[in-house]
Design an enzyme around this catalytic site. Structure first.
Site, PDB file in Angstrom:
ATOM      1  N   ASP A   7       7.404  -7.655  47.361  1.00  0.00           N
ATOM      2  CA  ASP A   7       6.704  -6.720  48.247  1.00  0.00           C
ATOM      3  C   ASP A   7       5.689  -5.964  47.391  1.00  0.00           C
ATOM      4  O   ASP A   7       5.464  -6.299  46.217  1.00  0.00           O
ATOM      5  CB  ASP A   7       7.694  -5.811  49.007  1.00  0.00           C
ATOM      6  CG  ASP A   7       8.291  -4.702  48.137  1.00  0.00           C
ATOM      7  OD1 ASP A   7       8.080  -4.705  46.899  1.00  0.00           O
ATOM      8  OD2 ASP A   7       8.984  -3.840  48.702  1.00  0.00           O
ATOM      9  N   CYS A  64      11.062  -6.376  44.338  1.00  0.00           N
ATOM     10  CA  CYS A  64      10.595  -5.231  45.129  1.00  0.00           C
ATOM     11  C   CYS A  64      10.628  -4.029  44.188  1.00  0.00           C
ATOM     12  O   CYS A  64      10.792  -4.200  42.986  1.00  0.00           O
ATOM     13  CB  CYS A  64      11.421  -5.039  46.401  1.00  0.00           C
ATOM     14  SG  CYS A  64      13.146  -4.550  46.169  1.00  0.00           S
ATOM     15  N   THR A  66      12.789  -1.611  43.576  1.00  0.00           N
ATOM     16  CA  THR A  66      14.049  -1.500  42.834  1.00  0.00           C
ATOM     17  C   THR A  66      14.714  -2.849  42.596  1.00  0.00           C
ATOM     18  O   THR A  66      15.619  -2.962  41.766  1.00  0.00           O
ATOM     19  CB  THR A  66      15.061  -0.660  43.642  1.00  0.00           C
ATOM     20  OG1 THR A  66      15.237  -1.305  44.922  1.00  0.00           O
ATOM     21  CG2 THR A  66      14.574   0.760  43.844  1.00  0.00           C
ATOM     22  N   HIS A  97      28.032 -17.943  35.007  1.00  0.00           N
ATOM     23  CA  HIS A  97      29.251 -17.665  35.774  1.00  0.00           C
ATOM     24  C   HIS A  97      29.062 -17.802  37.283  1.00  0.00           C
ATOM     25  O   HIS A  97      29.971 -18.254  37.970  1.00  0.00           O
ATOM     26  CB  HIS A  97      29.748 -16.234  35.505  1.00  0.00           C
ATOM     27  CG  HIS A  97      30.204 -16.014  34.095  1.00  0.00           C
ATOM     28  ND1 HIS A  97      31.053 -14.986  33.750  1.00  0.00           N
ATOM     29  CD2 HIS A  97      29.933 -16.674  32.936  1.00  0.00           C
ATOM     30  CE1 HIS A  97      31.284 -15.027  32.436  1.00  0.00           C
ATOM     31  NE2 HIS A  97      30.606 -16.038  31.925  1.00  0.00           N
ATOM     32  N   HIS A 133      34.829 -20.898  37.317  1.00  0.00           N
ATOM     33  CA  HIS A 133      33.612 -20.352  37.926  1.00  0.00           C
ATOM     34  C   HIS A 133      33.262 -21.101  39.209  1.00  0.00           C
ATOM     35  O   HIS A 133      32.830 -20.496  40.191  1.00  0.00           O
ATOM     36  CB  HIS A 133      32.458 -20.392  36.929  1.00  0.00           C
ATOM     37  CG  HIS A 133      32.666 -19.468  35.766  1.00  0.00           C
ATOM     38  ND1 HIS A 133      33.079 -18.162  35.922  1.00  0.00           N
ATOM     39  CD2 HIS A 133      32.557 -19.668  34.427  1.00  0.00           C
ATOM     40  CE1 HIS A 133      33.197 -17.587  34.738  1.00  0.00           C
ATOM     41  NE2 HIS A 133      32.893 -18.486  33.808  1.00  0.00           N
TER      42      HIS A 133
HETATM   43  C1  RB5 Z   1       9.270   0.058  49.049  1.00  0.00           C
HETATM   44  O1  RB5 Z   1       8.732   1.329  48.929  1.00  0.00           O
HETATM   45  C2  RB5 Z   1      10.657   0.007  48.453  1.00  0.00           C
HETATM   46  O2  RB5 Z   1      11.555   0.605  49.320  1.00  0.00           O
HETATM   47  C3  RB5 Z   1      11.054  -1.410  48.141  1.00  0.00           C
HETATM   48  O3  RB5 Z   1      10.134  -1.964  47.259  1.00  0.00           O
HETATM   49  C4  RB5 Z   1      12.415  -1.593  47.513  1.00  0.00           C
HETATM   50  O4  RB5 Z   1      12.577  -0.778  46.402  1.00  0.00           O
HETATM   51  C5  RB5 Z   1      13.556  -1.531  48.425  1.00  0.00           C
HETATM   52  O5  RB5 Z   1      14.723  -1.751  48.048  1.00  0.00           O
END
Ligand code: RB5
Length: 144
Positions: A7, A64, A66, A97, A133
């Site tokens: 994203d 993304c 995080t 694993h 595993h």
């Molecule tokens: C987008 O702002 C953010 O929420 C997305 O990139 C991600 O971190 C969501 O888990």
């Protein structure tokens, strides 16, 4: 073939990853997004998950902000084992694993240098094929 999806929060790091894959001569399919304009990460998790499940791609990389939302979404698809990694030890272990087929990264969490080391580790570590595993992965796939 490696499936790529991100994203807006992962777009910049993905450009670095693409540069690394190109230097290494590794083929990839880029499922977007294609700019830093805000988009919904489940769209890209779905595209990458489906490309692995239909055999178009062998492994995937999802990014993304995080790495959390996009990995949670990818793991909703049976047969997908997406591992969110911020270190090389985890990237190695999840291949050995868990036979993880998607690496998830946080574009706002890890820098490009570390991310590229994590990608390199993930792509170059085989599954151990150990019975314990395999058994655990089978149990994982049957979890409801
Ligand atoms: C987008 O702002 C953010 O929420 C997305 O990139 C991600 O971190 C969501 O888990």
């Amino acid at each position: 073939m490696i499936a790529l999806g991100c994203d807006h929060g992962g777009y910049e790091l993905m450009q670095e990853i693409k540069g690394y894959l190109e230097i290494k001569g590794l083929e990839y399919q880029d499922y977007g997004c294609f700019s830093t304009e805000a988009v919904d990460y489940p769209v890209y998790a779905k595209k990458v998950a489906e490309s692995i499940l239909d055999g178009t791609c062998e492994k995937g990389i999802l990014i993304c902000g995080t790495g959390i939302g996009i990995s949670i979404t990818a793991n909703k698809y049976p047969g997908i084992r997406a591992a969110l990694c911020s270190d090389c030890f985890s990237a190695e272990a999840t291949r050995q694993h868990n036979d993880a087929n998607i690496l998830a990264l946080g574009g706002r969490v890890v820098g490009a240098g570390l991310a590229i080391k994590i990608v390199d580790t993930f792509l170059n570590t085989p599954f151990s094929n150990a019975e314990r595993h395999k058994r655990r992965i089978e149990q994982m796939e049957q979890a409801k």
